[in-house]
Design a protein around this motif. Structure first.
Motif, PDB file in Angstrom:
ATOM      1  N   THR A  33      -2.862   0.892  -4.199  1.00 35.11           N
ATOM      2  CA  THR A  33      -2.109  -0.366  -4.121  1.00 35.11           C
ATOM      3  C   THR A  33      -1.041  -0.471  -5.197  1.00 35.11           C
ATOM      4  O   THR A  33      -0.187  -1.345  -5.126  1.00 35.11           O
ATOM      5  CB  THR A  33      -3.053  -1.583  -4.232  1.00 35.11           C
ATOM      6  OG1 THR A  33      -3.813  -1.460  -5.429  1.00 35.11           O
ATOM      7  CG2 THR A  33      -3.971  -1.644  -3.025  1.00 35.11           C
ATOM      8  N   SER A  34      -1.067   0.418  -6.176  1.00 34.42           N
ATOM      9  CA  SER A  34      -0.027   0.423  -7.199  1.00 34.42           C
ATOM     10  C   SER A  34       0.914   1.605  -6.974  1.00 34.42           C
ATOM     11  O   SER A  34       0.526   2.609  -6.368  1.00 34.42           O
ATOM     12  CB  SER A  34      -0.638   0.495  -8.598  1.00 34.42           C
ATOM     13  OG  SER A  34      -1.428   1.657  -8.726  1.00 34.42           O
ATOM     14  N   LYS A  35       2.140   1.472  -7.466  1.00 39.94           N
ATOM     15  CA  LYS A  35       3.131   2.532  -7.272  1.00 39.94           C
ATOM     16  C   LYS A  35       2.638   3.832  -7.903  1.00 39.94           C
ATOM     17  O   LYS A  35       2.207   3.835  -9.063  1.00 39.94           O
ATOM     18  CB  LYS A  35       4.462   2.113  -7.888  1.00 39.94           C
ATOM     19  CG  LYS A  35       5.586   3.065  -7.600  1.00 39.94           C
ATOM     20  CD  LYS A  35       6.913   2.545  -8.117  1.00 39.94           C
ATOM     21  CE  LYS A  35       8.031   3.500  -7.773  1.00 39.94           C
ATOM     22  NZ  LYS A  35       9.326   3.012  -8.230  1.00 39.94           N
ATOM     23  N   PRO A  36       2.669   4.916  -7.161  1.00 41.36           N
ATOM     24  CA  PRO A  36       2.196   6.205  -7.692  1.00 41.36           C
ATOM     25  C   PRO A  36       3.048   6.666  -8.876  1.00 41.36           C
ATOM     26  O   PRO A  36       4.257   6.443  -8.915  1.00 41.36           O
ATOM     27  CB  PRO A  36       2.365   7.161  -6.515  1.00 41.36           C
ATOM     28  CG  PRO A  36       2.535   6.308  -5.313  1.00 41.36           C
ATOM     29  CD  PRO A  36       3.116   5.021  -5.781  1.00 41.36           C
ATOM     30  N   THR A  37       2.387   7.308  -9.836  1.00 44.02           N
ATOM     31  CA  THR A  37       3.092   7.825 -11.008  1.00 44.02           C
ATOM     32  C   THR A  37       3.380   9.317 -10.881  1.00 44.02           C
ATOM     33  O   THR A  37       4.063   9.888 -11.723  1.00 44.02           O
ATOM     34  CB  THR A  37       2.264   7.575 -12.281  1.00 44.02           C
ATOM     35  OG1 THR A  37       0.966   8.151 -12.108  1.00 44.02           O
ATOM     36  CG2 THR A  37       2.126   6.077 -12.547  1.00 44.02           C
ATOM     37  N   SER A  38       2.862   9.930  -9.822  1.00 47.19           N
ATOM     38  CA  SER A  38       3.147  11.354  -9.578  1.00 47.19           C
ATOM     39  C   SER A  38       3.501  11.536  -8.114  1.00 47.19           C
ATOM     40  O   SER A  38       3.208  10.678  -7.282  1.00 47.19           O
ATOM     41  CB  SER A  38       1.935  12.209  -9.948  1.00 47.19           C
ATOM     42  OG  SER A  38       0.854  11.905  -9.099  1.00 47.19           O
ATOM     43  N   GLY A  39       4.141  12.646  -7.813  1.00 43.08           N
ATOM     44  CA  GLY A  39       4.558  12.911  -6.438  1.00 43.08           C
ATOM     45  C   GLY A  39       5.906  12.276  -6.138  1.00 43.08           C
ATOM     46  O   GLY A  39       6.574  11.731  -7.018  1.00 43.08           O
ATOM     47  N   GLU A  40       6.307  12.351  -4.884  1.00 47.36           N
ATOM     48  CA  GLU A  40       7.605  11.849  -4.436  1.00 47.36           C
ATOM     49  C   GLU A  40       7.417  10.648  -3.521  1.00 47.36           C
ATOM     50  O   GLU A  40       6.406  10.547  -2.831  1.00 47.36           O
ATOM     51  CB  GLU A  40       8.343  12.941  -3.648  1.00 47.36           C
ATOM     52  CG  GLU A  40       8.562  14.227  -4.415  1.00 47.36           C
ATOM     53  CD  GLU A  40       9.590  14.082  -5.514  1.00 47.36           C
ATOM     54  OE1 GLU A  40      10.537  13.296  -5.332  1.00 47.36           O
ATOM     55  OE2 GLU A  40       9.432  14.740  -6.541  1.00 47.36           O
ATOM     56  N   LEU A  41       8.411   9.761  -3.486  1.00 46.27           N
ATOM     57  CA  LEU A  41       8.408   8.677  -2.506  1.00 46.27           C
ATOM     58  C   LEU A  41       9.208   9.142  -1.299  1.00 46.27           C
ATOM     59  O   LEU A  41      10.248   9.800  -1.443  1.00 46.27           O
ATOM     60  CB  LEU A  41       9.029   7.405  -3.096  1.00 46.27           C
ATOM     61  CG  LEU A  41       8.234   6.720  -4.198  1.00 46.27           C
ATOM     62  CD1 LEU A  41       8.995   5.508  -4.714  1.00 46.27           C
ATOM     63  CD2 LEU A  41       6.854   6.304  -3.718  1.00 46.27           C
ATOM     64  N   CYS A  42       8.734   8.826  -0.124  1.00 43.01           N
ATOM     65  CA  CYS A  42       9.344   9.238   1.136  1.00 43.01           C
ATOM     66  C   CYS A  42      10.792   8.746   1.244  1.00 43.01           C
ATOM     67  O   CYS A  42      11.069   7.567   1.017  1.00 43.01           O
ATOM     68  CB  CYS A  42       8.504   8.677   2.274  1.00 43.01           C
ATOM     69  SG  CYS A  42       9.242   8.812   3.898  1.00 43.01           S
TER      70      CYS A  42
ATOM     71  N   SER B 103       0.837  -1.194   0.000  1.00 42.03           N
ATOM     72  CA  SER B 103       0.000   0.000   0.000  1.00 42.03           C
ATOM     73  C   SER B 103       0.871   1.243   0.000  1.00 42.03           C
ATOM     74  O   SER B 103       1.934   1.265   0.624  1.00 42.03           O
ATOM     75  CB  SER B 103      -0.887   0.028   1.244  1.00 42.03           C
ATOM     76  OG  SER B 103      -1.821  -1.008   1.218  1.00 42.03           O
ATOM     77  N   TYR B 104       0.410   2.251  -0.688  1.00 42.20           N
ATOM     78  CA  TYR B 104       1.060   3.559  -0.710  1.00 42.20           C
ATOM     79  C   TYR B 104       0.063   4.558  -0.147  1.00 42.20           C
ATOM     80  O   TYR B 104      -1.100   4.558  -0.529  1.00 42.20           O
ATOM     81  CB  TYR B 104       1.426   3.953  -2.139  1.00 42.20           C
ATOM     82  CG  TYR B 104       2.477   3.088  -2.770  1.00 42.20           C
ATOM     83  CD1 TYR B 104       3.815   3.457  -2.732  1.00 42.20           C
ATOM     84  CD2 TYR B 104       2.135   1.901  -3.410  1.00 42.20           C
ATOM     85  CE1 TYR B 104       4.792   2.664  -3.318  1.00 42.20           C
ATOM     86  CE2 TYR B 104       3.098   1.104  -3.988  1.00 42.20           C
ATOM     87  CZ  TYR B 104       4.429   1.490  -3.943  1.00 42.20           C
ATOM     88  OH  TYR B 104       5.383   0.701  -4.512  1.00 42.20           O
TER      89      TYR B 104
ATOM     90  N   GLY C  89      -3.298  16.747   0.628  1.00 43.28           N
ATOM     91  CA  GLY C  89      -2.588  18.016   0.486  1.00 43.28           C
ATOM     92  C   GLY C  89      -1.085  17.872   0.391  1.00 43.28           C
ATOM     93  O   GLY C  89      -0.373  18.864   0.284  1.00 43.28           O
ATOM     94  N   SER C  90      -0.569  16.636   0.424  1.00 43.45           N
ATOM     95  CA  SER C  90       0.871  16.388   0.335  1.00 43.45           C
ATOM     96  C   SER C  90       1.186  15.667  -0.972  1.00 43.45           C
ATOM     97  O   SER C  90       0.315  15.025  -1.564  1.00 43.45           O
ATOM     98  CB  SER C  90       1.318  15.513   1.515  1.00 43.45           C
ATOM     99  OG  SER C  90       2.662  15.110   1.352  1.00 43.45           O
ATOM    100  N   ASP C  91       2.430  15.765  -1.421  1.00 40.47           N
ATOM    101  CA  ASP C  91       2.867  15.059  -2.630  1.00 40.47           C
ATOM    102  C   ASP C  91       3.804  13.909  -2.293  1.00 40.47           C
ATOM    103  O   ASP C  91       4.386  13.310  -3.187  1.00 40.47           O
ATOM    104  CB  ASP C  91       3.592  16.024  -3.581  1.00 40.47           C
ATOM    105  CG  ASP C  91       2.634  16.998  -4.250  1.00 40.47           C
ATOM    106  OD1 ASP C  91       1.455  16.642  -4.422  1.00 40.47           O
ATOM    107  OD2 ASP C  91       3.060  18.103  -4.597  1.00 40.47           O
ATOM    108  N   THR C  92       3.995  13.604  -1.011  1.00 38.72           N
ATOM    109  CA  THR C  92       4.936  12.567  -0.596  1.00 38.72           C
ATOM    110  C   THR C  92       4.197  11.281  -0.254  1.00 38.72           C
ATOM    111  O   THR C  92       3.336  11.263   0.628  1.00 38.72           O
ATOM    112  CB  THR C  92       5.764  13.021   0.622  1.00 38.72           C
ATOM    113  OG1 THR C  92       6.428  14.241   0.284  1.00 38.72           O
ATOM    114  CG2 THR C  92       6.802  11.980   1.005  1.00 38.72           C
ATOM    115  N   TRP C  93       4.551  10.204  -0.960  1.00 40.05           N
ATOM    116  CA  TRP C  93       3.945   8.893  -0.748  1.00 40.05           C
ATOM    117  C   TRP C  93       4.803   8.061   0.199  1.00 40.05           C
ATOM    118  O   TRP C  93       6.027   8.055   0.098  1.00 40.05           O
ATOM    119  CB  TRP C  93       3.814   8.157  -2.075  1.00 40.05           C
ATOM    120  CG  TRP C  93       2.792   8.749  -2.987  1.00 40.05           C
ATOM    121  CD1 TRP C  93       3.013   9.693  -3.950  1.00 40.05           C
ATOM    122  CD2 TRP C  93       1.398   8.448  -3.029  1.00 40.05           C
ATOM    123  NE1 TRP C  93       1.837   9.999  -4.578  1.00 40.05           N
ATOM    124  CE2 TRP C  93       0.830   9.240  -4.037  1.00 40.05           C
ATOM    125  CE3 TRP C  93       0.585   7.574  -2.301  1.00 40.05           C
ATOM    126  CZ2 TRP C  93      -0.521   9.191  -4.342  1.00 40.05           C
ATOM    127  CZ3 TRP C  93      -0.762   7.527  -2.616  1.00 40.05           C
ATOM    128  CH2 TRP C  93      -1.305   8.331  -3.621  1.00 40.05           C
TER     129      TRP C  93
END
Length: 52
Positions: free
Chosen positions: A30-39, A2-3, A8-12
């Motif tokens: 449940t799938s890897k986000p295509t936008s935003g940043e990974l923590c 899970s992501y 209001g945040s862009d960090t997954w």
């Protein structure tokens, strides 16, 4: 896996043991986000085999 990201945040986040893992007011997928940043903390935990 899970992501989650806070509304209001862009960090997954993807490690439940991350200190910033959202528990309320979040979007989940449940799938890897295509936008935003990974923590960065989640990425470090994954590298160190400490992601739960």
């Amino acid at each position: 896996m899970s992501y989650r990201k806070r509304n209001g945040s862009d960090t997954w986040h993807f490690c439940r043991n991350c200190t910033n893992w959202p528990t309320s007011g979040y979007t989940e997928r449940t799938s890897k986000p295509t936008s935003g940043e990974l923590c960065d903390q989640c990425k470090a935990k994954k590298r160190n085999a400490n992601c739960r």
